[in-house]
Design a protein around this motif. Structure first.
Motif, short mmCIF file in Angstrom:
data_model
loop_
_atom_site.label_atom_id
_atom_site.label_comp_id
_atom_site.label_asym_id
_atom_site.label_seq_id
_atom_site.Cartn_x
_atom_site.Cartn_y
_atom_site.Cartn_z
N CYS A 293 6.08 -4.04 0.36
CA CYS A 293 6.33 -4.59 1.71
C CYS A 293 7.74 -5.18 1.78
CB CYS A 293 5.30 -5.66 2.05
SG CYS A 293 3.64 -5.00 2.25
N CYS B 81 0.81 -1.22 0.00
CA CYS B 81 0.00 0.00 0.00
C CYS B 81 0.84 1.28 0.00
CB CYS B 81 -0.93 0.01 1.21
SG CYS B 81 -0.02 0.27 2.76
N CYS C 70 4.03 3.25 4.28
CA CYS C 70 5.25 3.34 5.10
C CYS C 70 6.33 4.14 4.39
CB CYS C 70 5.76 1.94 5.41
SG CYS C 70 6.11 1.00 3.93
FE1 SF4 Z 1 1.82 -0.95 3.34
FE2 SF4 Z 1 3.42 -3.05 3.28
FE3 SF4 Z 1 4.39 -0.64 3.90
FE4 SF4 Z 1 2.79 -1.91 5.60
S1 SF4 Z 1 4.81 -2.54 4.94
S2 SF4 Z 1 2.66 0.22 5.03
S3 SF4 Z 1 1.45 -2.92 4.25
S4 SF4 Z 1 3.58 -1.27 1.98
#
Ligand code: SF4
Length: 457
Positions: A25, A17, A20
């Motif tokens: 991820c 998404c 972060c």
């Molecule tokens: Fe999104 Fe994955 Fe980052 Fe969590 S780690 S904010 S789920 S991209």
């Protein structure tokens, strides 16, 4: 044990998404593995991920802060050998008093702990703690002695008693000192854990063997209590060494969390001075957290503090003094000028020998990254050009009227380059050995007529 990026990614939501700040991820997991991000930056991380990653990022040896200001830190070590990185928090040295000691001994010991100072290579060391042992008086007397020890010295304490009631009373009396209660056994661990929690102290745990100690520490971890020290019961120097090493290895290499706490050791099993010294040296060399000496011995204290300074110095960063021109004694504009490097040991040895020679002088100390004379010269940090540049930068020519500068005998080869870069100055080659500075001053400098070197007999 550190987790890999792939292992971490399996714990993340895998929705990519980007909230972060990473594109995927997996990219975020790689940042976590490299400790360049925190799991809290992912708003969708599960409780399980936070728990697992939190445990993985826990230091292998927990940091324990002591004292009312929490300034005395133990533990948080990451390597078995100092040359692998460095040791961070040095072994705290404590001196013991018994509540059964004559009051004159108690008064003298507390005064020594409060006032003792040792200077080494520009640093000042003090005794870190006082241990108060419950050795026969009633609970209230033990508690009031603990309070007196804290109020007199201002140091955190190690409170030692076999009686949980005595430890509770002393723990209340010195609430605010963040001291150590010694020691909880498998039978008393719950009761003393509550006492330590209520009064904000650290709890040492002990047991007849390592298995028992492991069980005790595990119980405290499960209860969420981490202000723990490990107090081993060993019967010989060899066993002390082996136990310290085996436990530290288990915490660093095998991530055995219940053994990942600093150690507490009392050295009052013997009245043999050599045995006590050997025990304390073993603690300093091999991972001691707090080492309690049975009494104050000035020779032993100075020896241990000097050893400790060496062991806990970062091997990659030599101790250095500030680059500048140091007055030695009461120098006048026509006093002699010496030059050396900013490695602390070199500086203090050279300045001490100039002082011993009975003369006053100026000691020019350029930036040499804390290296000794020959090392700095070999690394190009102590050359004729670099010394001349420093002399000009600090305005030495306006400060002194003499135009002679004494260089260390080991770098006689830079004299020509220094004279070339310092027009109007004469370079004198001093002795190779600092021990010969005094005779150099008396036989060479004092006989020169062109300058007034006021050498005292
Ligand atoms: Fe999104 Fe994955 Fe980052 Fe969590 S780690 S904010 S789920 S991209």
């Amino acid at each position: 044990m550190a987790l890999t990026g792939l292992q971490i990614q399996k714990l993340l939501p895998k929705t990519n998404c980007r909230e972060c700040g990473s594109n995927t991820c997996m990219a975020f997991a790689m940042k976590l593995a490299a400790k360049k991000a925190a799991i809290t930056e992912c708003p969708y991380a599960s409780e399980e991920a936070i728990r697992v990653l939190g445990a993985a990022s826990e230091p292998p040896v927990r940091a324990i802060a002591l004292g009312s200001d929490r300034a005395l830190i133990l533990g948080e070590e990451t390597v078995l050998y100092r040359h692998e990185k460095t040791f961070f928090h040095q072994t705290a040295l404590a001196v013991n008093i018994n509540d059964s000691d004559p009051s004159v001994i108690i008064e003298e010991t507390l005064k020594v702990v409060r006032d003792y100072r040792l200077e080494r290579v520009g640093e000042t060391f003090r005794i870190d703690m006082v241990a108060v042992t419950h050795a026969g008086r009633d609970v209230d007397s033990f508690a009031s002695l603990a309070e007196k020890a804290w109020k007199t010295t201002g140091r955190p304490l190690v409170l030692r008693s076999d009686s949980p009631a005595a430890l509770e009373a002393a723990s209340v009396a010195v609430k605010g000192s963040r001291s150590v209660l010694s020691a909880a056994t498998p039978e008393t661990v719950e009761e003393l854990c509550n006492s330590a929690k209520r009064n904000d102290h650290v709890l040492a745990v002990t047991a007849p063997d390592l298995d028992g100690l492991f069980q005790c520490a595990s119980k405290l971890r499960e209860a969420g209590f981490h202000d723990v020290l490990l107090q081993f019961r060993t019967s010989s120097l060899a066993e002390q060494f082996q136990t310290n090493f085996a436990v530290r290895r288990a915490s660093l290499k095998d991530a055995v969390k219940p053994l990942g706490y600093p150690f507490l050791r009392f050295l009052d099993h013997s009245i043999d001075h050599l045995e006590i010294a050997a025990g304390a040296i073993t603690e300093i060399n091999k991972y001691g957290g707090i080492c309690v000496l049975p009494a104050f011995d000035p020779a032993l204290m100075a020896t241990l503090m000097t050893l400790r300074l060496n062991i806990y110095t970062d091997p990659q960063k030599p101790i250095q003094v500030e680059p500048k021109v140091y007055p030695i004694g009461d120098p006048q504009p026509d006093s002699p000028v010496f030059v050396t490097t900013n490695f602390s040991l070199t500086y203090f040895t050279v300045s001490g020998e100039i002082e011993n020679s009975g003369t006053s002088g100026w000691l020019v100390v350029p930036e040499c990254e804390g290296m000794s004379v020959l090392t700095a010269w070999a690394a190009g940090k102590f050359s004729g050009a670099s010394i001349a540049k420093f002399v000009k930068e600090v305005g030495l020519e306006n400060q002194v009227s003499t135009r002679e500068i004494v260089i260390p005998g080991y770098v006689a080869q830079i004299s020509g380059e220094l004279e070339e870069n310092l027009p109007g100055w004469k370079v004198l080659v001093g002795p190779q050995d600092v021990a010969d500075i005094e005779s150099f001053v008396k036989t060479v400098l004092s006989k020169r007529t062109m300058v007034n070197y006021d050498v005292k007999p």
